[in-house]
Design a protein around this motif. Structure first.
Motif, PDB file in Angstrom:
ATOM      1  N   TYR A 107      -7.705   4.741   1.485  1.00 32.14           N
ATOM      2  CA  TYR A 107      -7.015   3.853   2.419  1.00 32.14           C
ATOM      3  C   TYR A 107      -7.337   4.206   3.870  1.00 32.14           C
ATOM      4  CZ  TYR A 107      -3.035   1.679   4.849  1.00 32.14           C
ATOM      5  OH  TYR A 107      -2.238   0.961   5.715  1.00 32.14           O
ATOM      6  N   THR A 151      -7.891  -1.672   4.102  1.00 32.90           N
ATOM      7  CA  THR A 151      -8.130  -0.894   5.320  1.00 32.90           C
ATOM      8  C   THR A 151      -8.634  -1.787   6.440  1.00 32.90           C
ATOM      9  OG1 THR A 151      -8.694   1.052   3.989  1.00 32.90           O
ATOM     10  CG2 THR A 151      -9.402   1.067   6.281  1.00 32.90           C
ATOM     11  N   ILE A 206      -8.765  -1.800  -1.975  1.00 40.83           N
ATOM     12  CA  ILE A 206      -8.245  -0.804  -1.017  1.00 40.83           C
ATOM     13  C   ILE A 206      -9.108  -0.815   0.235  1.00 40.83           C
ATOM     14  CG2 ILE A 206      -7.608   1.606  -0.678  1.00 40.83           C
ATOM     15  CD1 ILE A 206      -6.024   0.227  -2.869  1.00 40.83           C
ATOM     16  N   MET A 253       0.829  -1.204   0.000  1.00 37.81           N
ATOM     17  CA  MET A 253       0.000   0.000   0.000  1.00 37.81           C
ATOM     18  C   MET A 253       0.863   1.252   0.000  1.00 37.81           C
ATOM     19  SD  MET A 253      -3.187   0.780  -0.135  1.00 37.81           S
ATOM     20  CE  MET A 253      -3.327   2.447  -0.793  1.00 37.81           C
TER      21      MET A 253
END
Length: 331
Positions: free
Chosen positions: A157, A263, A259, A132
């Motif tokens: 994110y 998270t 994404i 990431m």
């Protein structure tokens, strides 16, 4: 042809009145229902050789409905989940007609008897923290366009926002830069008209503050290079470009929803409890969030270690403790 026989008036009442006024379904759900019948009606029209505007309710048979569902999978390449989603819309339409005209109760029963197809849940794709961070380096922050893309990627994110929530984000939805000691927050407008607030990292706040400088409260936060609000398609293309800039991710399909999964997984690894993650992501049921507690091998390895076979015994049984047995017999 009487209105009660023709399919068109029923469909108009269903799409324009029932699901909007009576059910008050979410905008995206209404669009999904609309798209279902945009595909279904031409298909049935070709099969029965009638113009779309002359189709009768009885023309939509369970046999044709099954053929349509097979057409979605085999000819259009749709997934089983999409197939079941289209079927749900057709069932709702049949239930609507059957509940208002008793002559169609039998027809409604045949349509609603069509079973959903069982599908295996696809594995949850997500990125490691290093992956990431590598994606976040891709936008060129020396340019205004790069700073805008960096702010969008960091926001996705940070909040785990859905694509629709990012495209609908307005300047007024951000509570940042306050001096009253409160947290910097973003208000997200999710499914079914539900809203939730997510705290923002200081780095996210700095990136967003640069984007909204001099903008009015009703302006979109994330805009394209043409100055228009980002669309869902635009965000998907943007994530594809970022992925292309990371060689290690070249053979993986990374989407905005990946994404979002990232998270959630990082929150799990950080020790955040599952109910807090549910509220963070805007899930209605905690069962939806539970998938994130099952995907990390580190967590599974720790669980296995707790019940590992061959661990040293704790010592002698309590029954062999003479002092304890004497005490118990004296009671």
């Amino acid at each position: 042809m009487p209105d009660l026989i023709t399919l068109g008036p029923w469909l108009r009442r269903f799409l324009c009145e029932y699901i909007v006024t009576e059910r008050n379904l979410a905008r995206n759900t209404r669009k999904s229902y609309r798209d279902t019948f945009s595909l279904l009606l031409p298909f049935v029209s070709r099969k029965v050789r009638k113009p779309v505007d002359r189709l009768a309710v009885s023309d939509l048979t369970s046999r044709l409905t099954l053929q349509f569902l097979n057409h979605l999978e085999e000819d259009r390449g749709c997934s089983v989940r999409t197939r079941n989603q289209r079927l749900a819309a057709i069932r709702a339409f049949a239930r609507f007609i059957g509940s208002r005209d008793p002559t169609y109760v039998e027809w409604c029963g045949h349509i609603r008897a069509i079973a959903s197809k069982k599908s295996m849940p696809s594995p949850v794709g997500w990125l490691t923290k290093a992956e990431m961070e590598t994606m976040l380096v891709v936008p060129d922050r020396k340019t205004r366009r790069g700073r805008s893309e960096y702010a969008l990627l960091l926001f996705l994110y940070n909040t785990g926002a859905r694509v629709s929530e990012a495209t609908q984000l307005k300047v007024r939805d951000l509570q940042i830069g306050g001096d009253n000691g409160k947290h910097d927050l973003a208000t997200l407008h999710g499914k079914g008209g539900k809203t939730r607030q997510c705290p923002l990292w200081p780095e996210t706040v700095r990136a967003l503050a640069d984007q909204i400088l001099g903008r009015s409260a009703d302006d979109a936060v994330f805009v394209s290079r043409l100055g228009t609000p980002f669309t869902r398609f635009g965000i998907y293309r943007f994530i594809e470009r970022c992925t292309a800039g990371v060689p290690d991710l070249a053979d993986r399909k990374i989407t905005p929803h990946v994404i979002r999964h990232t998270t959630a997984c990082h929150l799990v690894l950080a020790g955040v409890d599952i109910n807090t993650i549910r509220a963070w992501l805007g899930h209605v049921s905690i069962s939806t969030t539970n998938i994130y507690a099952e995907i990390d091998l580190t967590l599974k390895a720790n669980a296995v270690a707790l019940c590992e076979v061959g661990q040293p015994s704790r010592g002698r049984s309590w029954k062999e403790d003479k002092d304890l047995m004497t005490f118990l017999k004296s009671l």
